[in-house]
Design a protein around this motif. Sequence first.
Motif, PDB file in Angstrom:
ATOM      1  N   MET A   1       0.781  -1.258  -0.044  1.00 25.44           N
ATOM      2  CA  MET A   1       0.103  -0.052  -0.172  1.00 25.44           C
ATOM      3  C   MET A   1       1.041   1.384   0.059  1.00 25.44           C
ATOM      4  SD  MET A   1      -2.794   1.624   2.631  1.00 25.44           S
ATOM      5  CE  MET A   1      -2.346   3.279   2.085  1.00 25.44           C
ATOM      6  N   ASN A   2       0.457   2.507  -0.790  1.00 26.16           N
ATOM      7  CA  ASN A   2       1.076   3.540  -0.699  1.00 26.16           C
ATOM      8  C   ASN A   2       0.184   4.750  -0.681  1.00 26.16           C
ATOM      9  OD1 ASN A   2       0.787   4.408  -3.563  1.00 26.16           O
ATOM     10  ND2 ASN A   2       1.843   2.429  -3.926  1.00 26.16           N
ATOM     11  N   HIS A   3       0.816   6.034  -0.534  1.00 30.76           N
ATOM     12  CA  HIS A   3       0.028   7.053  -0.596  1.00 30.76           C
ATOM     13  C   HIS A   3       0.040   7.822  -1.624  1.00 30.76           C
ATOM     14  CE1 HIS A   3       0.060   5.569   3.671  1.00 30.76           C
ATOM     15  NE2 HIS A   3      -0.758   6.427   4.034  1.00 30.76           N
ATOM     16  N   PHE A   4       0.297   7.242  -2.854  1.00 27.89           N
ATOM     17  CA  PHE A   4       0.128   8.043  -4.006  1.00 27.89           C
ATOM     18  C   PHE A   4      -1.283   7.761  -4.689  1.00 27.89           C
ATOM     19  CE2 PHE A   4       4.682   7.519  -3.180  1.00 27.89           C
ATOM     20  CZ  PHE A   4       5.039   8.783  -3.435  1.00 27.89           C
ATOM     21  N   GLU A   5      -1.964   8.504  -4.619  1.00 27.81           N
ATOM     22  CA  GLU A   5      -3.454   8.352  -5.244  1.00 27.81           C
ATOM     23  C   GLU A   5      -4.223   9.377  -6.042  1.00 27.81           C
ATOM     24  OE1 GLU A   5      -4.896   8.232  -1.346  1.00 27.81           O
ATOM     25  OE2 GLU A   5      -4.333   6.035  -0.957  1.00 27.81           O
ATOM     26  N   PHE A   6      -5.139   9.109  -6.661  1.00 29.80           N
ATOM     27  CA  PHE A   6      -5.739  10.141  -7.469  1.00 29.80           C
ATOM     28  C   PHE A   6      -6.780  10.804  -6.576  1.00 29.80           C
ATOM     29  CE2 PHE A   6      -4.231   7.851 -11.171  1.00 29.80           C
ATOM     30  CZ  PHE A   6      -3.878   9.125 -12.118  1.00 29.80           C
ATOM     31  N   ASP A   7      -6.570  12.319  -6.439  1.00 27.68           N
ATOM     32  CA  ASP A   7      -6.896  12.990  -5.605  1.00 27.68           C
ATOM     33  C   ASP A   7      -6.948  14.437  -6.223  1.00 27.68           C
ATOM     34  OD1 ASP A   7      -7.695  14.326  -3.089  1.00 27.68           O
ATOM     35  OD2 ASP A   7      -5.710  13.968  -2.301  1.00 27.68           O
ATOM     36  N   GLN A   8      -7.917  15.305  -5.861  1.00 29.03           N
ATOM     37  CA  GLN A   8      -8.226  16.700  -6.631  1.00 29.03           C
ATOM     38  C   GLN A   8      -7.940  16.435  -8.020  1.00 29.03           C
ATOM     39  OE1 GLN A   8      -5.659  19.453  -3.829  1.00 29.03           O
ATOM     40  NE2 GLN A   8      -4.950  17.511  -3.291  1.00 29.03           N
ATOM     41  N   GLU A  10      -6.074  14.798  -9.711  1.00 31.61           N
ATOM     42  CA  GLU A  10      -4.696  14.165 -10.389  1.00 31.61           C
ATOM     43  C   GLU A  10      -4.106  13.538  -9.456  1.00 31.61           C
ATOM     44  OE1 GLU A  10      -1.198  16.866 -10.102  1.00 31.61           O
ATOM     45  OE2 GLU A  10      -2.905  18.431 -10.457  1.00 31.61           O
ATOM     46  N   LEU A  11      -2.795  12.828  -9.987  1.00 32.44           N
ATOM     47  CA  LEU A  11      -2.130  11.800  -8.992  1.00 32.44           C
ATOM     48  C   LEU A  11      -1.447  12.784  -7.862  1.00 32.44           C
ATOM     49  CD1 LEU A  11      -1.097   8.991  -8.760  1.00 32.44           C
ATOM     50  CD2 LEU A  11       0.755   9.324 -10.252  1.00 32.44           C
ATOM     51  N   SER A  12      -1.666  12.356  -6.657  1.00 34.86           N
ATOM     52  CA  SER A  12      -1.260  13.142  -5.489  1.00 34.86           C
ATOM     53  C   SER A  12      -0.453  12.344  -4.522  1.00 34.86           C
ATOM     54  CB  SER A  12      -2.109  14.027  -4.794  1.00 34.86           C
ATOM     55  OG  SER A  12      -3.001  14.718  -5.811  1.00 34.86           O
ATOM     56  N   CYS A  13       0.124  13.091  -3.556  1.00 39.08           N
ATOM     57  CA  CYS A  13       0.835  12.321  -2.583  1.00 39.08           C
ATOM     58  C   CYS A  13       0.452  12.965  -1.127  1.00 39.08           C
ATOM     59  CB  CYS A  13       2.179  12.466  -2.692  1.00 39.08           C
ATOM     60  SG  CYS A  13       3.350  11.712  -1.344  1.00 39.08           S
ATOM     61  N   GLY A  15      -2.088  14.244  -0.084  1.00 38.29           N
ATOM     62  CA  GLY A  15      -2.711  15.603  -0.306  1.00 38.29           C
ATOM     63  C   GLY A  15      -2.077  16.631  -1.000  1.00 38.29           C
ATOM     64  N   VAL A  16      -1.027  16.467  -1.473  1.00 34.46           N
ATOM     65  CA  VAL A  16      -0.313  17.405  -2.438  1.00 34.46           C
ATOM     66  C   VAL A  16      -0.112  16.697  -4.013  1.00 34.46           C
ATOM     67  CG1 VAL A  16       2.103  18.518  -2.549  1.00 34.46           C
ATOM     68  CG2 VAL A  16       1.336  17.848  -0.261  1.00 34.46           C
ATOM     69  N   ARG A  17      -0.626  17.667  -4.546  1.00 38.20           N
ATOM     70  CA  ARG A  17      -0.714  17.270  -6.033  1.00 38.20           C
ATOM     71  C   ARG A  17       0.705  17.342  -6.620  1.00 38.20           C
ATOM     72  NH1 ARG A  17      -2.602  21.390  -8.917  1.00 38.20           N
ATOM     73  NH2 ARG A  17      -2.257  22.791  -7.154  1.00 38.20           N
ATOM     74  N   LEU A  18       0.808  16.138  -7.412  1.00 38.94           N
ATOM     75  CA  LEU A  18       2.303  16.103  -7.752  1.00 38.94           C
ATOM     76  C   LEU A  18       2.754  17.311  -9.010  1.00 38.94           C
ATOM     77  CD1 LEU A  18       2.546  12.256  -8.563  1.00 38.94           C
ATOM     78  CD2 LEU A  18       3.474  13.554  -6.547  1.00 38.94           C
ATOM     79  N   SER A  19       1.499  17.756  -9.669  1.00 41.95           N
ATOM     80  CA  SER A  19       1.930  18.775 -10.692  1.00 41.95           C
ATOM     81  C   SER A  19       2.297  20.166  -9.592  1.00 41.95           C
ATOM     82  CB  SER A  19       0.475  19.388 -11.342  1.00 41.95           C
ATOM     83  OG  SER A  19      -0.397  19.750 -10.686  1.00 41.95           O
ATOM     84  N   ALA A  20       1.808  20.140  -8.419  1.00 39.29           N
ATOM     85  CA  ALA A  20       2.304  21.598  -7.669  1.00 39.29           C
ATOM     86  C   ALA A  20       3.740  21.236  -7.211  1.00 39.29           C
ATOM     87  CB  ALA A  20       1.677  21.601  -6.566  1.00 39.29           C
ATOM     88  N   ILE A  21       4.264  19.910  -7.035  1.00 36.84           N
ATOM     89  CA  ILE A  21       5.615  19.985  -6.663  1.00 36.84           C
ATOM     90  C   ILE A  21       6.581  20.180  -8.202  1.00 36.84           C
ATOM     91  CG2 ILE A  21       7.355  18.215  -6.163  1.00 36.84           C
ATOM     92  CD1 ILE A  21       5.196  16.869  -4.108  1.00 36.84           C
ATOM     93  N   ALA A  22       5.836  19.646  -9.337  1.00 31.72           N
ATOM     94  CA  ALA A  22       6.494  19.845 -10.343  1.00 31.72           C
ATOM     95  C   ALA A  22       6.713  21.456 -10.794  1.00 31.72           C
ATOM     96  CB  ALA A  22       5.976  18.897 -11.560  1.00 31.72           C
ATOM     97  N   ILE A 327       3.924   3.362 -15.159  1.00 37.47           N
ATOM     98  CA  ILE A 327       4.077   4.709 -15.509  1.00 37.47           C
ATOM     99  C   ILE A 327       2.837   5.220 -15.874  1.00 37.47           C
ATOM    100  CG2 ILE A 327       4.855   6.407 -17.399  1.00 37.47           C
ATOM    101  CD1 ILE A 327       7.062   4.430 -18.339  1.00 37.47           C
ATOM    102  N   ARG A 328       2.463   6.421 -14.910  1.00 37.20           N
ATOM    103  CA  ARG A 328       1.121   6.895 -14.952  1.00 37.20           C
ATOM    104  C   ARG A 328       1.164   8.292 -15.375  1.00 37.20           C
ATOM    105  NH1 ARG A 328      -1.412   4.704  -9.143  1.00 37.20           N
ATOM    106  NH2 ARG A 328      -0.653   2.700  -9.483  1.00 37.20           N
ATOM    107  N   PRO A 329       0.278   8.781 -16.196  1.00 34.53           N
ATOM    108  CA  PRO A 329      -0.051  10.332 -16.377  1.00 34.53           C
ATOM    109  C   PRO A 329      -0.491  10.881 -14.957  1.00 34.53           C
ATOM    110  CG  PRO A 329      -1.223   8.843 -17.838  1.00 34.53           C
ATOM    111  CD  PRO A 329      -0.629   7.803 -16.795  1.00 34.53           C
ATOM    112  N   VAL A 330       0.257  12.054 -14.740  1.00 35.85           N
ATOM    113  CA  VAL A 330      -0.296  12.725 -13.362  1.00 35.85           C
ATOM    114  C   VAL A 330      -1.818  13.283 -13.519  1.00 35.85           C
ATOM    115  CG1 VAL A 330       0.209  14.670 -12.065  1.00 35.85           C
ATOM    116  CG2 VAL A 330       2.153  13.244 -12.960  1.00 35.85           C
ATOM    117  N   LEU A 331      -2.184  13.752 -14.643  1.00 38.04           N
ATOM    118  CA  LEU A 331      -3.404  14.130 -15.120  1.00 38.04           C
ATOM    119  C   LEU A 331      -4.286  12.827 -15.726  1.00 38.04           C
ATOM    120  CD1 LEU A 331      -3.031  17.648 -16.244  1.00 38.04           C
ATOM    121  CD2 LEU A 331      -3.837  17.004 -14.027  1.00 38.04           C
TER     122      LEU A 331
END
Length: 424
Positions: A1-8, A10-13, A15-22, A327-331
């Motif tokens: 199990m991990n905490h990378f999930e679709f949320d808001q 898009e793929l997030s960690c 509660g943080v959107r990966l696109s925000a980190i990018a 490999i997963r698209p973030v959106l």
Amino acid sequence: MNHFEFDQGELSCEGVRLSAIAEAVGTPVYVYSTATLERHFTVLRDALTAEGIVDPLIAYAVKANPNLAVIRTLARLGAGADTVSEGEVRRALAAGVPPERIVFSGVGKSADEIAFALKAGVLEMNLESEPELELTSRIAQSLGLRAQVAIRVNPDVEAGGHAKIATGKADNKFGVSFAEAQRLYARATNSPGLKPVGVACHIGSQITDLAPFEAAFGKMRQLVESLRAEGLGVERLDLGGGLGVPYFNQPTPPSPADYAAMVARATRGLDVSLAFEPGRVIAANAGVLVARVLHIHERPEGRKFAVLDAAMNDLIRPAMYDAYHDIRPVLPRDAVGVVYDVVGPICETGDTFTRDRTLPPLQSGDLVAFMSAGAYGASMSSEYNSRLLVPEVLVKDGAFAVVRPRPTYEDMLARETAPAWQEP
Ligand SMILES: *Cc1c(COP(=O)(O)O)cnc(C)c1O
């Protein structure tokens, strides 16, 4: 199990959107989840203690992911550290792992490394050969110490994984045979600089079947019993790491609960304290590598290359071990899949992450995440092709922090010095 999930959306960690980190850090970038690291550690520890294994030493294998913030996350839960170089011992200490929870393993420790570890007061040196035993004894004596040592045994079992990461066959470079272990153990007992406390094994990595572990641990048990039959004291048994993780296309690895039950069976009544050296099983699914699609290059005959801004220098596992990463698209994109070769920009064909992979349609600018990249990802990264070392980010509870910034090009060039004869 991990905490990378679709949320808001898009793929997030956590509660943080990966696109925000990018956006904030740029790509490529490794992103680690605190909650996942913590969960993997506690699930393993709880599985072992639920089987009646008292106070196991869970020495996180630093080489899987040596970022100080990652080690610190685990150290705060009581993890020890399995280290294979002075640099790793220093990292473990800097991250707050108490020396009495640090194990120093490795086939080729230099005299300086041994002296450093002994002065630091590490729990145990895992010795892999007779010359190393002699060297360690001499150095300990010169420091006025008795080094606690374990003999690393090569149990001669076939242990899945990739040939480059199997370590438990007699023709691998690791450890000594059972017969040799008995001789060295007796020898260590008579060495003024050494105190043998136990025996150790580590049979390989990404092992997805309990059978090789069980075979190895059964042999280790016999070794403990025969050492004791000769009147030699054995207090500690280090069972190494190696438990595999699901990389999607591979056999499902045993659960920590199944692993713990097998360990309990194999060691029942043996009266030793147990140590473990898990790396991958803690860190792999706690990290992703986020990259951006530079462009889609389509050959006239139809092959499509998705060229990313990440390359083999950032994540070498596919090139080195033929490893598979999801490999997963973030959106999210719900459209019919397209077959791609996913590649990096480096000038060699080995810089191919995957061939003929069906993915949602990608376009220039899209973000993608390589899943299960938290172990042996950033730790094996380099500047090959003079690409800047990939940065690392740690997420916790809706917040993120850069824990290894991307260097600047000036930083990269400034590390090198000109010989005097080239000075102007
Ligand atoms: C690499 C290594 C480990 C960790 O292996 P994983 O497969 O990541 O669990 C543990 N012990 C030793 C001695 C190692 O070299």
